[in-house]
Design a protein around this motif. Structure first.
Motif, short mmCIF file in Angstrom:
data_model
loop_
_atom_site.label_atom_id
_atom_site.label_comp_id
_atom_site.label_asym_id
_atom_site.label_seq_id
_atom_site.Cartn_x
_atom_site.Cartn_y
_atom_site.Cartn_z
N UNK A 76 0.82 -1.21 0.00
CA UNK A 76 0.00 0.00 0.00
C UNK A 76 0.85 1.25 0.00
N UNK A 77 1.95 1.26 0.75
CA UNK A 77 2.84 2.42 0.76
C UNK A 77 3.46 2.65 -0.61
N UNK A 78 3.92 1.57 -1.25
CA UNK A 78 4.48 1.71 -2.59
C UNK A 78 3.42 2.20 -3.57
N UNK A 79 2.20 1.73 -3.39
CA UNK A 79 1.12 2.16 -4.28
C UNK A 79 0.83 3.65 -4.11
N UNK A 85 3.65 10.15 -7.42
CA UNK A 85 4.58 10.44 -8.50
C UNK A 85 3.84 10.65 -9.82
N UNK A 86 2.88 9.77 -10.12
CA UNK A 86 2.13 9.90 -11.36
C UNK A 86 1.31 11.19 -11.37
N UNK A 90 1.68 14.11 -14.09
CA UNK A 90 0.50 14.56 -14.84
C UNK A 90 0.33 16.07 -14.77
N UNK A 91 0.53 16.66 -13.57
CA UNK A 91 0.38 18.11 -13.43
C UNK A 91 1.44 18.85 -14.23
N UNK A 275 9.14 20.41 -7.69
CA UNK A 275 10.20 19.69 -8.38
C UNK A 275 10.08 18.20 -8.09
N UNK A 276 10.43 17.39 -9.08
CA UNK A 276 10.38 15.95 -8.94
C UNK A 276 11.79 15.40 -8.89
N UNK A 277 12.08 14.63 -7.88
CA UNK A 277 13.40 14.05 -7.72
C UNK A 277 13.55 12.87 -8.68
#
Length: 478
Positions: A76-79, A85-86, A90-91, A275-277
């Protein structure tokens, strides 16, 4: 026993389908162990051994349940991380599509479709827009309209344009369409974006600029010009004894704090572009830590921007520690600033409230600090209400936003020193109601260290100084 084994195996199969191949291999070992124990139990005649087999069976069952719960929680945490992230990707793609839309479709005049004579194509630029008289139209606005659009008087706007024309560095004339001097429209665009919040479609419609990158470059150039022109003149620390005494006496009149306080420190956060790492599936929000020193006139005397932890006035020697002390009850007391008690340590130059007051003078000291915090809250309220880009923004990169924040602080001082015009209605809105200008709980308190080593506020005498100040306040109220 066979029925129980079948139920356990069916539960294991159901949960393993949810958890994935790796976790399924880890879990499927339990049914075989259960089956082996069941066979031993069926052929064992000794009651004592049968009881041991039952205990082992129960322990295996508990371990099996724990494994199911643990692996399900990890899944669930990975989900959730994957979904976050998705969502961030998307944004960002949505913003890129909006940018592409603005770059490909020209912004037409809302008063009607322009004729061929109203259009001019500049082959040196990729923009095709109507020729307008935007700045001349602004000159016809009433004073109330100027306040509503730019949060300043027209006379102040004209004065800013004149000062920035001499010292500012703006984009070339080909970057903007029209025959008017380009710097006036650039200043108008920058101040309009600062006052109303960055809304690309609205700015593109009003100023007839279709490129988002051009709008961002104009805002950055306006911010840099404001800092260069007015930074040193309107953003400076008090140094003369007369000015320090004037600030201290004003704080004393408002709070009964002995006249050695020279300012109140405000610390808050300003959002920047997300920002995305690339090394992780988790996204990170860029946040600017704004630290301002406020005086009795709600003027910012010192501004510093950080991204990790607040650091203003935490050096061993700074502008506060170098000031000469003042006599309070025939004892020399160092001049100090009032700091938030959550993040800043206690020092002679950094005073904050008692966490657990007991004595009457401790309560009086806390009450005086609360009165001084009003200056901080009012100054930050005016800053964020007058320049809404500080609250509504989330689409400007970190470096550009730092320049915008500093420019807004300088403009705050310019307006407060010259016209002091402020409409309380600016503070009302979805982004301003019930706003508390503090930092989030994700920041840890600043350690009281000097030269990388723990620093004792008791050895420094900060505790005795605070006690003396509290007793001085208590004696004036008796």
């Amino acid at each position: 026993m066979d029925v129980e084994e079948e139920n356990i195996e069916s539960d294991a199969s159901h949960n393993s389908n949810e958890l994935g191949d790796t976790q399924r291999l880890h879990i499927t070992k339990y049914p075989s162990q259960f089956r082996a124990l069941a066979n031993k139990f069926a052929h064992e005649k000794n009651l004592k051994d049968r009881r041991k087999l039952l205990e082992m069976y129960g322990n295996h069952l508990i371990s099996f349940k724990r494994s199911i719960l643990l692996n399900r929680k990890r899944w669930q945490q990975r989900y959730l991380r994957r979904q976050s992230f998705l969502r961030s990707v998307f944004m960002q793609q949505l913003l890129e599509l909006e940018t592409t839309f603005l770059e490909l479709i020209p912004i037409l005049n809302l008063n009607g479709m322009p004729s061929k004579n109203d259009l001019r194509i500049n082959h040196s630029s990729d923009v095709c827009t109507p020729i307008t008289r935007f700045y001349k139209d602004l000159l016809k606005l009433e004073s109330d309209d100027w306040l509503a659009k730019f949060h300043m008087q027209k006379s102040t706007f004209d004065w800013l344009c004149g000062q920035l024309k001499e010292n500012g560095q703006f984009l070339g004339k080909n970057s903007l369409m029209g025959k008017e001097p380009p710097y006036e429209r650039q200043v108008a665009l920058g101040l309009y974006a600062f006052a109303t919040g960055i809304k690309y479609l609205e700015i593109a419609r009003i100023f007839k600029i279709t490129l988002r990158t051009t709008i961002c470059r104009i805002m950055k150039s306006v911010a840099e010009s404001i800092i260069k022109t007015f930074g040193d003149q309107y953003l400076y620390m008090p140094t003369s004894e007369e000015e320090l005494d004037e600030i201290g006496e004003a704080f004393y009149s408002a709070s009964k704090m002995p006249p050695v306080a020279i300012g109140v420190l405000g610390v808050c956060e300003v959002p920047a572009k997300q920002q995305v790492n690339s090394n992780s599936i988790e996204s990170e929000n860029s946040t600017i830590i704004l630290q301002v020193l406020v005086d009795n006139n709600m003027i910012f005397r010192k501004v510093k921007l950080d991204t990790n932890q607040p650091s203003l006035f935490l050096e061993e020697t700074n502008e506060i520690t170098n000031l000469s002390p003042k006599l309070i009850k025939n004892q020399p007391v160092s001049r100090f600033i009032v700091t938030p008690d959550t993040y800043y340590p206690l020092r002679k130059s950094l005073m904050h409230k008692y966490h657990d007051p007991v004595e009457p003078h401790e309560y009086d000291f806390n009450e005086a600090v609360d009165h001084l915090f009003i200056f901080r809250d009012r100054a930050l309220q005016r800053l964020f209400a007058r320049w809404r880009i500080l609250k509504c923004n989330g689409d400007i990169d970190l470096r550009t936003m730092e320049k915008v924040v500093l420019a807004c602080c300088v403009l705050h001082n310019v307006i407060e020193r010259n016209e002091k015009t402020f409409n309380e209605q600016w503070s009302k809105g979805p982004h301003s109601d019930n706003t508390k200008y503090t930092m989030s709980s994700r920041f840890k308190p600043v350690l009281n260290e000097l030269h990388g080593k723990p620093h004792s506020w008791k050895a420094d005498g900060a505790s005795e100084t605070r006690k003396l100040l509290g007793q001085a306040i208590y004696s004036t109220e008796m």
